[in-house]
Design a protein around this motif. Structure first.
Motif, mmCIF file in Angstrom:
data_model
loop_
_atom_site.group_PDB
_atom_site.id
_atom_site.type_symbol
_atom_site.label_atom_id
_atom_site.label_comp_id
_atom_site.label_asym_id
_atom_site.label_seq_id
_atom_site.Cartn_x
_atom_site.Cartn_y
_atom_site.Cartn_z
ATOM 1 N N SER A 259 5.990 13.585 -2.279
ATOM 2 C CA SER A 259 6.498 12.610 -2.028
ATOM 3 C C SER A 259 5.818 11.519 -1.415
ATOM 4 C CB SER A 259 7.858 13.133 -1.405
ATOM 5 O OG SER A 259 7.683 13.570 -0.245
ATOM 6 N N GLU A 260 4.526 11.889 -0.811
ATOM 7 C CA GLU A 260 3.712 10.944 -0.155
ATOM 8 C C GLU A 260 2.622 10.587 -0.972
ATOM 9 O OE1 GLU A 260 4.316 12.747 4.370
ATOM 10 O OE2 GLU A 260 2.856 13.961 2.890
ATOM 11 N N ILE A 261 2.636 10.704 -2.371
ATOM 12 C CA ILE A 261 1.747 10.197 -3.264
ATOM 13 C C ILE A 261 2.224 8.754 -3.467
ATOM 14 C CG2 ILE A 261 0.732 10.275 -5.450
ATOM 15 C CD1 ILE A 261 -0.546 12.496 -3.757
ATOM 16 N N ALA A 262 1.439 7.642 -3.167
ATOM 17 C CA ALA A 262 1.737 6.331 -3.383
ATOM 18 C C ALA A 262 0.991 5.594 -4.548
ATOM 19 C CB ALA A 262 1.431 5.488 -2.171
ATOM 20 N N LEU A 263 -0.069 6.303 -4.874
ATOM 21 C CA LEU A 263 -0.942 5.528 -5.875
ATOM 22 C C LEU A 263 -1.118 6.510 -7.273
ATOM 23 C CD1 LEU A 263 -3.736 3.301 -5.642
ATOM 24 C CD2 LEU A 263 -3.774 5.134 -7.397
ATOM 25 N N ASN A 343 -12.280 6.236 -4.981
ATOM 26 C CA ASN A 343 -13.246 5.687 -5.978
ATOM 27 C C ASN A 343 -12.594 5.304 -7.187
ATOM 28 O OD1 ASN A 343 -15.499 6.550 -5.034
ATOM 29 N ND2 ASN A 343 -15.360 8.722 -5.687
ATOM 30 N N VAL A 344 -11.039 5.866 -7.308
ATOM 31 C CA VAL A 344 -10.098 5.051 -8.528
ATOM 32 C C VAL A 344 -9.888 3.741 -8.136
ATOM 33 C CG1 VAL A 344 -7.848 4.995 -9.493
ATOM 34 C CG2 VAL A 344 -9.334 7.146 -9.165
ATOM 35 N N VAL A 345 -9.581 3.236 -6.612
ATOM 36 C CA VAL A 345 -9.242 1.901 -6.411
ATOM 37 C C VAL A 345 -10.499 1.116 -6.541
ATOM 38 C CG1 VAL A 345 -8.847 0.271 -4.358
ATOM 39 C CG2 VAL A 345 -7.691 2.583 -4.715
ATOM 40 N N ASN A 346 -11.748 1.464 -6.461
ATOM 41 C CA ASN A 346 -13.130 0.842 -6.418
ATOM 42 C C ASN A 346 -13.216 0.503 -8.002
ATOM 43 O OD1 ASN A 346 -15.159 -0.224 -5.359
ATOM 44 N ND2 ASN A 346 -16.481 1.290 -6.121
ATOM 45 N N LEU A 347 -12.462 1.096 -8.945
ATOM 46 C CA LEU A 347 -12.647 0.743 -10.359
ATOM 47 C C LEU A 347 -11.747 -0.198 -10.938
ATOM 48 C CD1 LEU A 347 -13.032 4.406 -11.618
ATOM 49 C CD2 LEU A 347 -14.717 2.767 -11.393
ATOM 50 N N PHE A 348 -10.905 -0.752 -10.228
ATOM 51 C CA PHE A 348 -9.512 -1.741 -10.429
ATOM 52 C C PHE A 348 -9.884 -3.170 -9.888
ATOM 53 C CE2 PHE A 348 -7.757 2.282 -11.939
ATOM 54 C CZ PHE A 348 -7.505 2.059 -13.138
ATOM 55 N N ASN A 349 -9.692 -4.180 -10.405
ATOM 56 C CA ASN A 349 -9.530 -5.353 -9.992
ATOM 57 C C ASN A 349 -8.408 -5.633 -8.801
ATOM 58 O OD1 ASN A 349 -12.238 -6.242 -11.026
ATOM 59 N ND2 ASN A 349 -11.147 -7.002 -12.735
ATOM 60 N N GLU A 350 -7.375 -4.993 -9.391
ATOM 61 C CA GLU A 350 -5.947 -5.283 -8.626
ATOM 62 C C GLU A 350 -5.163 -4.057 -8.576
ATOM 63 O OE1 GLU A 350 -4.041 -8.550 -10.463
ATOM 64 O OE2 GLU A 350 -3.966 -7.377 -12.151
ATOM 65 N N LEU A 351 -4.428 -4.000 -7.473
ATOM 66 C CA LEU A 351 -3.362 -2.796 -7.446
ATOM 67 C C LEU A 351 -2.025 -3.486 -7.715
ATOM 68 C CD1 LEU A 351 -4.403 -1.631 -3.839
ATOM 69 C CD2 LEU A 351 -5.019 -0.428 -5.795
ATOM 70 N N LEU A 352 -1.219 -2.737 -8.547
ATOM 71 C CA LEU A 352 -0.047 -3.178 -9.047
ATOM 72 C C LEU A 352 1.016 -2.824 -8.004
ATOM 73 C CD1 LEU A 352 -0.483 -3.228 -12.827
ATOM 74 C CD2 LEU A 352 -1.036 -4.905 -11.222
ATOM 75 N N VAL A 353 1.656 -3.291 -7.139
ATOM 76 C CA VAL A 353 2.493 -2.776 -6.090
ATOM 77 C C VAL A 353 3.907 -2.953 -6.474
ATOM 78 C CG1 VAL A 353 3.042 -2.900 -3.746
ATOM 79 C CG2 VAL A 353 0.582 -3.308 -4.543
ATOM 80 N N VAL A 354 4.655 -1.966 -6.701
ATOM 81 C CA VAL A 354 5.875 -2.050 -6.988
ATOM 82 C C VAL A 354 6.863 -1.502 -6.082
ATOM 83 C CG1 VAL A 354 7.685 -0.983 -8.855
ATOM 84 C CG2 VAL A 354 5.229 -1.263 -9.352
ATOM 85 N N GLY A 355 7.932 -2.756 -5.695
ATOM 86 C CA GLY A 355 9.010 -2.344 -4.648
ATOM 87 C C GLY A 355 10.008 -1.602 -5.070
ATOM 88 N N GLU A 356 11.026 -1.477 -4.189
ATOM 89 C CA GLU A 356 12.167 -0.559 -4.547
ATOM 90 C C GLU A 356 13.055 -1.116 -5.501
ATOM 91 O OE1 GLU A 356 13.963 2.844 -2.491
ATOM 92 O OE2 GLU A 356 13.180 1.120 -0.962
ATOM 93 N N ASP A 357 12.985 -2.435 -5.472
ATOM 94 C CA ASP A 357 13.936 -3.152 -6.569
ATOM 95 C C ASP A 357 13.143 -3.394 -7.927
ATOM 96 O OD1 ASP A 357 12.266 -4.764 -5.391
ATOM 97 O OD2 ASP A 357 13.636 -6.335 -4.460
ATOM 98 N N GLY A 358 12.097 -2.887 -7.879
ATOM 99 C CA GLY A 358 11.294 -3.151 -9.147
ATOM 100 C C GLY A 358 10.606 -4.377 -9.275
ATOM 101 N N GLU A 359 10.510 -5.312 -8.214
ATOM 102 C CA GLU A 359 9.562 -6.182 -8.264
ATOM 103 C C GLU A 359 8.062 -5.924 -8.138
ATOM 104 O OE1 GLU A 359 9.275 -6.836 -3.614
ATOM 105 O OE2 GLU A 359 10.422 -5.799 -5.101
ATOM 106 N N LEU A 360 7.280 -6.830 -8.702
ATOM 107 C CA LEU A 360 5.853 -6.430 -8.875
ATOM 108 C C LEU A 360 4.959 -7.489 -8.218
ATOM 109 C CD1 LEU A 360 3.707 -4.591 -10.459
ATOM 110 C CD2 LEU A 360 3.833 -6.459 -12.277
ATOM 111 N N GLU A 361 4.162 -6.983 -7.244
ATOM 112 C CA GLU A 361 3.015 -7.812 -6.662
ATOM 113 C C GLU A 361 1.870 -7.383 -6.986
ATOM 114 O OE1 GLU A 361 3.234 -8.485 -2.602
ATOM 115 O OE2 GLU A 361 5.517 -8.402 -2.650
ATOM 116 N N ARG A 362 0.843 -8.298 -7.326
ATOM 117 C CA ARG A 362 -0.629 -7.664 -7.534
ATOM 118 C C ARG A 362 -1.542 -8.132 -6.437
ATOM 119 N NH1 ARG A 362 -0.710 -10.706 -13.652
ATOM 120 N NH2 ARG A 362 -3.099 -10.004 -13.523
ATOM 121 N N TRP A 363 -2.167 -7.180 -5.722
ATOM 122 C CA TRP A 363 -2.866 -7.327 -4.824
ATOM 123 C C TRP A 363 -4.646 -7.047 -5.081
ATOM 124 C CZ3 TRP A 363 0.020 -3.532 -0.586
ATOM 125 C CH2 TRP A 363 1.204 -4.359 -0.373
#
Ligand SMILES: Cc1ncc(COP(=O)(O)O)c(C=O)c1O
Length: 372
Positions: A259-263, A343-363
């Motif tokens: 339950s603590e895996i966030a990515l 190492n995985v994060v370092n392979l992507f240009n952005e993180l797709l961050v999903v909130g509780e209500d399903g909204e998507l932010e691109r960091w």
């Protein structure tokens, strides 16, 4: 579609944004819980948190860590420190045996002018070079690295005094000592002894320095698996990085729960032509090939511990099917928990961050692939 807790509308959202798989998706609720959990544990122990930036490479996350009480950020490279400074984060420890040569020396000197900078050293030679580079500038603090048994870098506690005396004589300010107990990653039974090792070498080193009249304020320990054990126990500061997302390695070390895996890496099944397995579009260029010697495979489908990515090509991930032969169909999307999230994060240009209500932010992921 096996996407666990991720909002079911996510795939439509990705399509709307012109995005596809493989991609790195962050569950914002779990991320926030991980951030505040570590911040309060460390604060309750009267310890300072200086999280490692190399895991997330995200200003959004760095700012959250600072808002939750982190004293500053830890980096491994000058380029990571430059990105932090560019974004107004000015309290930085480059926890690495710094060799300040060539263009790097000039960049370090420029950082010194702008930030409250601490740098790691573990040799007389690196102290001399650093002193020459930073002479005449604002105070630059050094932390001497001690080896707690990881045998990566750092000296034996008995050698700290020699380096400290040299640093003092060259006009550098000694803030303290630091250690990285990477041998905690040797297996679940190695975590506790590695935490003890770092506590012991840091207190031995600071006693040796105190005995010679050099008093230090910082005893900085590292690593996600050991932070909970070491914070506050002869350790004044901890530098965990992975805890923000966690990963399959932390699961295997009993250092986090499912339950603590966030990515996760979202991947599409592209072939089922080989019996007993299926192929996803996440290969080594999305999952990285990092694998601890005692672990099998390169990632696992979330919530299905049998579905292990057993082999990777650059763009193909070969995932084992269930023992009874069941497997997803071509076109389905699976969420894969990677072995080593940094190492995985370092392979992507952005993180797709999903909130509780399903909204998507691109960091954006910053300072990636500039490993110096
Ligand atoms: C010097 C140093 N400090 C802290 C960390 C963070 O530890 P972890 O990756 O276990 O979160 C690392 C990770 O490599 C490190 O090298």
């Amino acid at each position: 579609v096996i996407i666990g807790r991720l909002a079911p509308s996510l795939l439509e959202k990705l399509e709307e944004e012109g995005l596809g798989t493989p991609c790195a998706v962050v569950d914002r609720t779990i991320l926030e819980a991980n951030l505040s959990g570590m911040a309060s544990l460390v604060a309750d122990r009267g310890c300072t948190l200086r999280p490692h930036f190399k895991t997330h490479r995200s200003i959004e996350i760095a700012n959250r860590q600072l808002a939750l009480g982190a004293k500053g950020l830890t980096c491994a490279t000058v380029s990571e420190a430059e990105v932090l400074v560019e974004h107004g984060i000015l309290n930085i420890f480059i926890a690495y045996p710094m060799w300040a040569d060539g263009a790097k020396a000039a960049r370090l000197r420029a950082l010194q002018e702008k930030a409250a900078l601490r740098v790691g050293v573990d040799s007389i030679e690196s102290v001399e070079r650093l002193a020459a580079t930073t002479k005449g500038g604002p105070t630059l603090e050094v932390l001497i690295e001690v080896d707690p048994g990881c045998h990566r870098s750092g000296v034996h506690p008995r050698d700290v005094l020699r380096i400290a005396k040299c640093a003092e004589s060259r006009g550098l300010t000694i803030a303290g000592v630091f250690a990285y107990p990477g041998h905690a990653y040797g297996g679940p039974n190695e975590v506790e002894p590695a935490a003890k090792d770092e506590q012991n070498v840091l207190s031995d080193a600071s006693e040796i320095l105190a005995g010679a009249g050099i008093s230090i304020s910082v005893r900085s320990g590292g690593s996600t698996p050991t932070a909970r054990l070491s914070a506050g126990r002869d350790i004044s500061e901890v530098r965990p990085g992975v805890y923000v997302f966690n990963d399959r390695q932390q699961l295997a070390l009993d250092s986090c729960r499912d339950s603590e895996i966030a990515l996760v890496v979202l991947a599409t099944v592209v072939s089922v032509s080989v019996p007993g397995a299926f192929v996803v579009d996440a290969g080594s260029k999305a999952l990285s090939s990092d694998r601890l010697p005692w672990m099998e495979g390169f990632g696992v489908v979330r919530g299905a511990r049998d579905l292990v990515a057993k082999a990777l090509y650059e763009h193909h991930g070969i995932v084992k099917a269930f023992d009874d032969g069941r497997r997803p169909e071509v076109g389905e999307v699976v969420a894969i928990v990677p072995n080593h999230v940094c190492n995985v994060v370092n392979l992507f240009n952005e993180l797709l961050v999903v909130g509780e209500d399903g909204e998507l932010e691109r960091w954006p992921v910053l300072a990636r692939n500039i490993p110096w």
